[in-house]
Each structure stands twice: as structure tokens, then as C-alpha cells.
Design a protein around this motif. Sequence first.
Motif, mmCIF file in Angstrom:
data_model
loop_
_atom_site.group_PDB
_atom_site.id
_atom_site.type_symbol
_atom_site.label_atom_id
_atom_site.label_comp_id
_atom_site.label_asym_id
_atom_site.label_seq_id
_atom_site.Cartn_x
_atom_site.Cartn_y
_atom_site.Cartn_z
ATOM 1 N N TYR A 111 -0.419 -7.404 10.740
ATOM 2 C CA TYR A 111 0.330 -6.809 11.923
ATOM 3 C C TYR A 111 1.004 -6.345 11.518
ATOM 4 N N ILE A 112 0.661 -5.244 12.837
ATOM 5 C CA ILE A 112 1.237 -4.116 12.252
ATOM 6 C C ILE A 112 1.979 -2.629 11.769
ATOM 7 N N GLY B 285 4.841 -7.895 4.636
ATOM 8 C CA GLY B 285 4.383 -7.863 3.315
ATOM 9 C C GLY B 285 2.543 -8.560 4.739
ATOM 10 N N GLU B 286 2.009 -7.448 3.795
ATOM 11 C CA GLU B 286 0.225 -7.162 4.470
ATOM 12 C C GLU B 286 -0.658 -9.143 3.731
ATOM 13 N N CYS B 287 -0.848 -9.901 4.894
ATOM 14 C CA CYS B 287 -1.550 -10.944 4.129
ATOM 15 C C CYS B 287 -2.347 -11.332 3.101
ATOM 16 N N PRO B 288 -2.460 -12.473 2.212
ATOM 17 C CA PRO B 288 -3.465 -11.750 1.059
ATOM 18 C C PRO B 288 -4.748 -11.832 1.370
ATOM 19 N N LYS B 289 -5.753 -11.526 0.003
ATOM 20 C CA LYS B 289 -7.030 -12.126 0.330
ATOM 21 C C LYS B 289 -7.607 -12.975 0.100
ATOM 22 N N SER B 290 -8.466 -13.303 1.038
ATOM 23 C CA SER B 290 -9.302 -14.730 0.718
ATOM 24 C C SER B 290 -10.083 -14.377 -0.381
ATOM 25 N N PRO C 24 4.559 -3.303 7.383
ATOM 26 C CA PRO C 24 3.719 -4.656 8.172
ATOM 27 C C PRO C 24 3.780 -6.235 7.658
ATOM 28 N N LEU C 25 3.182 -6.887 8.551
ATOM 29 C CA LEU C 25 3.527 -9.019 8.288
ATOM 30 C C LEU C 25 2.511 -9.344 8.170
ATOM 31 N N SER D 172 0.941 -1.217 0.281
ATOM 32 C CA SER D 172 0.201 0.178 0.290
ATOM 33 C C SER D 172 0.810 1.631 0.046
ATOM 34 N N ARG D 173 2.394 0.884 0.047
ATOM 35 C CA ARG D 173 2.486 2.245 0.239
ATOM 36 C C ARG D 173 3.702 2.470 -1.248
ATOM 37 N N TRP D 174 4.056 1.561 -2.077
ATOM 38 C CA TRP D 174 4.325 1.508 -3.090
ATOM 39 C C TRP D 174 3.614 2.640 -4.045
#
Length: 659
Positions: A454-455, A495-500, A445-446, A224-226
Motif C-alpha cells: 500500500y502506498i 516497508g514494501e512487500c518482498p519479491k515472490s 509503503p506498507l 527505494s528511498r534509501w
Amino acid sequence: MFLAALSLSFISKSLGAIIMKSSITQIERRFDISSSTVGLIDGSFEIGNLLVIVFVSYFGAKLHRPKLIGIGCIIMGTGSILTALPHFFMGYYRYSKDTTFNPSENSTSSLPTCLINQNLLPNRTSLEVVGKGWEKDSGSYMWIYVLMGNMLRGIGETPIGPLGISYIDDFAEDGHSSLYLGNLLAVTMIGPIIGFLLVSQFSKMYVDIGYVDLSTVRITPQDSRWVGAWWLGFLVAGLISIISSIPFFFLPKTLDKPNKEKKASASSISLPMQNEEKSQMASLTKTGQNVTETVTGFFQSLKSILTNPLYVLTLFLTLLQASSHIGSVTYVFKYVEQQYGKSASETSILLGFITIPSLAAGMFTGGFIVKKFKFTLVGIAKFALCAHLMSFLFHLLNFALICENKSVAGLTLTYDGNAPVASHLNVPLSYCNSDCNCDPTQWEPLCGSNGITYISPCLAGCTSSSGSKKSIVFHNCSCVEENGFQSKNNSMKLGECPKSDDCKKKFYIYTVVQILIFFSAALGSTSTIMLIFKNVEPELKSLAMGFHSLTIRTLGGIPAPIYFGALIDRACMKWSINNHGKQGACRIYNSSLYGHTFFGLTTGLKFPVLILFVVLISAMKKKYQGKDIKASENETKAMNEANSGPLINDVKVDHETHI
């Protein structure tokens, strides 16, 4: 030659528009600003357009039209280049408070982990950055240059369309102007195609490409920061606009000059000076009278269309339609990125692939149906209503395609991930990170093995790390739990977890629904435009179209992106904080609230259009049926009067005054 030059200018015009719309999210992140501020930047194009539209409309036909179009192209190109200019003065993009790029060292500072019983300054790395010549704050007011550049682009774009089309219509052979205009509009579609392709490629490139070692960048295009190389698109569009201006300076003011006019101008030289002075005085007097009559006639004509209920109804419903379209187009790129986890590159290609063919097919089909069935004016209004109803019903399907919120510890869940929270604001720390002295404003994020995002490493309770850059791994993360017990595999990567999987399925359905929405909306576009000038007197068509365009730009093009952006901002769960402690760009949204706000606002604008269409059709039926009855009565009366002889003789009509 004029058609070829105008086609290139139309391509550059549409290219610049697509690049701006597609780069909205990139600009928001790069300048660390909110969606409402980006909406103001987007609306500045219409502001620039309005500043000169009166001048162009009045003086354009009297001046050298090709040169005026050429000057417009130069201004438009200058505006695009000015938009990209802040990139070269802002320093390197910092996607994290803990990130500093040093051209000489090509390194990134380490990310803070959970360090128990140590007092950490929340902005310690920010303090280190101050004073370094290569590092500047991205959240400055440099975005004002982007706004000014977009406004300049709007000023330059103004003369291209009306003056170019009028020039073709004036000097084309009889019956050929429609063919030329058709070719012009068809060629213009090249602009959006090139625009979507360019944005897709430039979005994959890091914003500071060529200035930093890309191996030191630890975020990916899905982050989201790219921020991609947004500025490259504006440079390309600016150069093409300036190049397209060159031929116009070599084209004549008129393509042919009648022999009679030449003889008249030659014979006028031999007239005595005294007669010339008299004629000048007479012409000045006549000009003054004409100006007075023109101003009076203008206000009378304006009053005529504004007291026409059919025109006013059409004006209001098209304003609501335009506002919903403008708001949707401005933020649809951002919506797809946030809702379905797509990168800016993927979003540009997708929307370009489905939008252009759908709109083109809808416009062609709508025009063909109207011509094939030879609809009356009331029939055209009914067809436009049916098309809008189809678009509205397909639009309602979007509510079922909104994804659920991501599981984010500290925003939607407690920090240990065991329980949901009522609000994302001020979520209390858990036992696993309460002694870590973390910076609450950090966003790094992780993704845990339990599927929870996690933030930051510190707030996840991670005490150590290994590796560097993109391959960095965090260990001993005490907040990662599965089924209420601490996870055995408590190591995490960035990295954020992927969408479901359910959300991914909804994305494919969303793509099909958008095709249907675009097609049905374009189906009635031609009919709606016809209603604007068909319900006024023939001599007021130009004024009706001009006032309609002015209203749409003023009340639709400028405010719509701003209030759409302001409402979308309310769905933000985590804001970035710049070095001055001010709120920046949004890092993650409440997906459900974002979707319902975005589509709810669009629905609120679309639904009244249905009611106004019904009222318009009812009013049109009464007016035109009444006219038919009155016409037959007048015809009978005229026949009776003709048999008894004329009632009024010697009626003199001043045709010039009448016109």
C-alpha cells in the motif's frame, strides 16, 4: 619508478569510474532527479575528455609528459572531490515529506493516518520545514556540481593513458614494453575491486551519517528511498588521485639523453649570432611549410580511412556494441535493485564479483585462441562474430528472467486490492479511503498480510498507529482485504512487500546468465580491436584508432546513458514530488515494462551488429582474395619486365616527404 607511479594513477582512474557507475542510483535519489538527468551527468565525463583530447594528442609528446600526467591526476582528484562537495551544502536528506531532522531534538514527525472529515493540507509538513536553517530541498540544482565534477574528472583522465603508455614505449628496453604494459593493465584491475568493495560498504551507511541520530531513520537499505554515503567514495577516489600525482613531478622529461645530443647542444653555443639568426629564419620558413603539409596530409589521411569501407563498417558495428555496453553498465545496478529487490550494497558486491573475473577470463581466452590457431584477418573477424553471436543469444535469456509487477494498491490494483487496473495513472479512491483526505503524492509503503503493498498508511485506510521510528505499527487498516473480506489481522508495518519466490529463483539464474554474457562479450573484444587497425594502411593505424576513440566517445559515451535513462523513465509508476511541486526521482517501476524496455533497447543495438559483421566478412573476403589474384598477376608482370630490362630509370624518392 614511472611504472609504479603510473600504476597508482591507473588504479585511481578505474576506481573513480567504478564509484561513479555504482553510485548512479544513489545520486538520482539524493538530488531527486530522473534517470535521463543522471545519464547526462554520467555522459559529462566523455564531454570533458573530448574538450582536451586534441590538445593532449598534439602537444602531449612535445611537453614534459610526467608533469602533464601529474597535473591530470590533480585535476581528476579535484573533480572527484567537487562531485562530493554538494553533500556538505544541501542540508539533511528528506526521504519523505513528513520527515524532518532536528539536530537538537533528534526526532521524526508522526506519519499521517486516515483522519475522516478533517481537511488536511497536502503539504502541511513541507510548510513547517520552510525557514528551518538545517533543512534544504534536495531537489535543487546542486546536481550541476556533480556534473561539473565528473566533467573535470574526464579532463584530468585524458593525458594519463596515452602519454603514460607512450612514455613507457619510448624509454623501455627493447622487448620489455609489452611486459610493462601487461603488468600495468593487470595492476589496474585493483581499482575496480576496491571500488566495488568501497561502494558496498558506503551504501550500507546512511547518507547523513555523523550528522543525525540514526535511530530516528525509519527506512532500511532495501527501501527505494534509501541513500547511502555516496559522497565518501568520491572523497576517497579524489584523495588517491591527488596522492598519485606527487611522484610525476620528480620524474625527468626523458629517462636518458644521448651523448651526441649533449655535444650538439654544447657546440651550438659557440656559433656566431649571424648564423643563428639565419638558421632561425630558415627553420621558421620550413616550419610553415611543414605545418601546411601536415594539415593537408592529415585531411588526406582522414579521407583515406573514411573512404575505406572495411574501416567504416568496423566503426559502425563497434559504435553499436559500445552504445549497448555503456547503456547496460550505467543502469544495470539500478535494474538489479528494482527488478529483484536488492540493496545497493548487495548489488555492488554481486556485480563486482561476477564482472571482473568473467571479463578477465574472456579477454585472456580470446587472446589465447587467436594466438593458438593463428587466425588470418578474415578468421579473426569470424571469431569476433561467433563471440558476439554467443553473447547475443545469452542476452536473449534475460527476457525470460523478468519478474512480474508487484501488487501495489493504487498502482497495479484498486485501493481495496480486489481488482487490477488498466493504468497506474489517476486510480480512483475506494470506499475504504475516500473520506480520509489523503495526500496522493505521499510515498510511505506498507505491506499487508495479503501480500499487497500500500502506498501510504492514509491510503491504506489505517486510523491509528503505535510505536515510533522503525518499529511503528499501523492499526485498523480498512483497505486490507483477503478473499474479498476485511482482514482480521489488519495491522501493518512500514516497508514494501518482498519479491515472490519465483522472482528470487530468477535472480539466481540471472546471475549465471550475466557471467556467460560478460565472458562471451570479452571473448571477442581483442579480435574486434584488431579489426579496427588491421584493415587500414600501416601508417594510418594511429589515426584510425584515434578517430575510432573519438567517435565512440562522442556518439556512444555521451548520448547512450541519456536515451537509455529517458526510456527507463517511461516505466516509472510513482514519482516523488518535491516542495516546489516538481517531479523528482522514481519510487517504483513497472518491473515488466522496465525489463522489456532495458533489454529491448540493448537487443535493438546488438542485433544490427550481427548483420554488419556478416557484411564485413563478405567485403573482407572479396578484398583480400582480389588482392591475392592481383598480387600474382603483378608478380608475373614484374618478372617479364625484369627479363626485358628496366622501363624507368633515375627515379628519385624523397623519403621524408613520402613519410
